[in-house]
Scaffold this motif. Structure first.
Motif, short mmCIF file in Angstrom:
data_model
loop_
_atom_site.label_atom_id
_atom_site.label_comp_id
_atom_site.label_asym_id
_atom_site.label_seq_id
_atom_site.Cartn_x
_atom_site.Cartn_y
_atom_site.Cartn_z
N ASP A 79 4.78 8.69 4.44
CA ASP A 79 5.72 9.71 4.90
C ASP A 79 5.20 10.48 6.11
OD1 ASP A 79 3.75 11.24 3.67
OD2 ASP A 79 5.17 12.67 2.81
N SER A 80 4.12 9.97 6.73
CA SER A 80 3.62 10.68 7.92
C SER A 80 3.18 9.67 8.97
CB SER A 80 2.43 11.57 7.54
OG SER A 80 1.30 10.77 7.28
N ASP A 81 3.04 10.16 10.19
CA ASP A 81 2.62 9.30 11.31
C ASP A 81 1.31 8.58 11.00
OD1 ASP A 81 4.72 9.70 13.07
OD2 ASP A 81 3.82 11.49 13.95
N PHE A 121 0.86 -1.19 0.00
CA PHE A 121 0.00 0.00 0.00
C PHE A 121 0.89 1.23 0.00
CE2 PHE A 121 -2.52 -3.35 1.93
CZ PHE A 121 -3.74 -3.20 1.28
N PHE A 122 0.61 2.14 -0.92
CA PHE A 122 1.38 3.37 -1.04
C PHE A 122 0.53 4.58 -0.64
CE2 PHE A 122 5.36 2.60 -3.46
CZ PHE A 122 5.20 1.26 -3.75
N ASP A 123 1.10 5.43 0.20
CA ASP A 123 0.57 6.78 0.37
C ASP A 123 0.86 7.53 -0.93
OD1 ASP A 123 -0.28 9.24 1.61
OD2 ASP A 123 1.86 9.72 1.86
N ARG A 124 0.13 8.63 -1.18
CA ARG A 124 0.37 9.33 -2.44
C ARG A 124 1.36 10.50 -2.27
NH1 ARG A 124 -3.99 12.94 -5.60
NH2 ARG A 124 -2.62 14.56 -4.76
N ASP A 125 0.91 11.62 -1.71
CA ASP A 125 1.74 12.83 -1.68
C ASP A 125 2.99 12.63 -0.82
OD1 ASP A 125 -0.21 14.02 -3.25
OD2 ASP A 125 -1.25 14.90 -1.54
N GLY A 126 4.14 12.86 -1.40
CA GLY A 126 5.40 12.68 -0.68
C GLY A 126 5.99 11.29 -0.85
N LEU A 184 -3.05 2.34 -3.89
CA LEU A 184 -2.88 3.67 -3.32
C LEU A 184 -3.92 3.90 -2.23
CD1 LEU A 184 -1.10 6.21 -4.23
CD2 LEU A 184 -3.25 7.10 -5.12
N VAL A 185 -3.46 4.43 -1.09
CA VAL A 185 -4.39 4.84 -0.02
C VAL A 185 -4.05 6.29 0.32
CG1 VAL A 185 -5.02 2.62 0.98
CG2 VAL A 185 -2.85 3.63 1.63
N THR A 186 -4.97 7.19 0.02
CA THR A 186 -4.62 8.61 0.08
C THR A 186 -5.71 9.44 0.76
OG1 THR A 186 -3.95 10.53 -1.26
CG2 THR A 186 -5.51 9.01 -2.26
N SER A 187 -5.27 10.49 1.45
CA SER A 187 -6.20 11.47 2.02
C SER A 187 -6.21 12.68 1.09
CB SER A 187 -5.73 11.94 3.40
OG SER A 187 -5.91 10.92 4.33
#
Ligand SMILES: [Mg+2]
Length: 175
Positions: free
Chosen positions: A128-130, A7-12, A51-54
Motif C-alpha cells: 500500500d505504499s511506494d 509477497f504481502f506487506d503487513r500494515d494496511g 510477509l515482508v514488513t517494516s
C-alpha cells in the motif's frame, strides 16, 4: 521445480493500518476484511505466501522484538483458525544488527527467493505504499498490486485496487 509466491506487506494490507504510527500490541492488530479469503485462495493453489514488513518501532524502542513476535503469533494463530498460515515472515526492525534491509531494498524478497527456491519471474507483491511497489520492482517480480490508502502515489503499481475484496477477482485474471 521452483515455487511461485505472493509477497504481502503487513500494515494496511494484511491488517488494518495503524496510520502514521505502529501496531505496538497484539490487541491492536486486526486482520483486514477479506484477507483470509485471499490467502486461502492462494494456498489452495499451492502458492507460497510470505510477509515482508517494516517494523521500525522496534529499533526506535517503542516495542521490543518480543512484542513484535507476539503480534505475529496472534496473526498466525488467527489465520491458522481458518486453516492457513503465512509461510514466512521477514521484518526489517531498524535495530542495530537487524539481518534485513529496509524497503525499497529488495533484500527481504531475495532472501526468501533463495531460501524457498522461488521463481521471482512468476511471483507478485501486494502493498500500500511506494516503497512496497519499488521493492517488488527492484526484486524483478512479475507484477505489483497496490491497495489504495491515503498515502501519496509516486510509483504506480501494475494494478491498483480499492479494497482487499477485489484481490481474488484480480488473482483469477492475472496469476
Ligand atoms: Mg503498508
Amino acid at each position: 521445480m521452483k515455487r511461485r509466491c505472493v509477497f504481502f506487506d503487513r500494515d494496511g494490507v494484511v491488517n488494518q493500518s495503524p496510520g502514521s504510527g505502529y501496531v505496538l500490541r497484539p490487541e491492536d492488530f486486526h486482520l483486514n476484511e477479506g484477507i483470509v479469503d485471499a490467502i486461502c485462495w492462494l494456498k489452495k493453489r499451492d502458492w507460497l505466501v510470505i510477509l515482508v514488513t517494516s517494523q521500525k518501532g522496534v529499533g526506535k524502542g517503542l516495542m521490543t522484538s518480543e512484542d513484535l513476535a507476539a503480534i505475529h503469533r496472534k496473526m498466525q494463530d488467527e489465520l491458522a483458525e481458518t486453516g492457513v498460515e503465512l509461510d514466512a515472515i521477514y521484518a526489517h526492525t531498524g535495530e542495530p544488527g537487524c539481518l534485513h534491509q529496509p524497503k525499497p531494498d529488495p533484500e527481504m524478497i531475495l532472501a526468501a527467493v533463495e531460501r524457498f527456491g522461488i521463481d521471482r519471474h512468476y511471483s507478485w507483491l501486494i502493498g500500500d505504499s511506494d516503497r512496497d511497489i519499488e521493492m517488488g520492482r527492484a526484486a524483478g517480480l512479475a507484477g505489483t498490486i497496490r491497495i489504495v490508502s491515503d498515502k501519496a502515489v509516486r510509483t504506480p503499481a501494475d494494478y491498483t485496487l480499492e479494497s482487499i475484496s477485489s484481490l481474488i477477482p484480480l488473482f483469477e485474471k492475472v496469476l
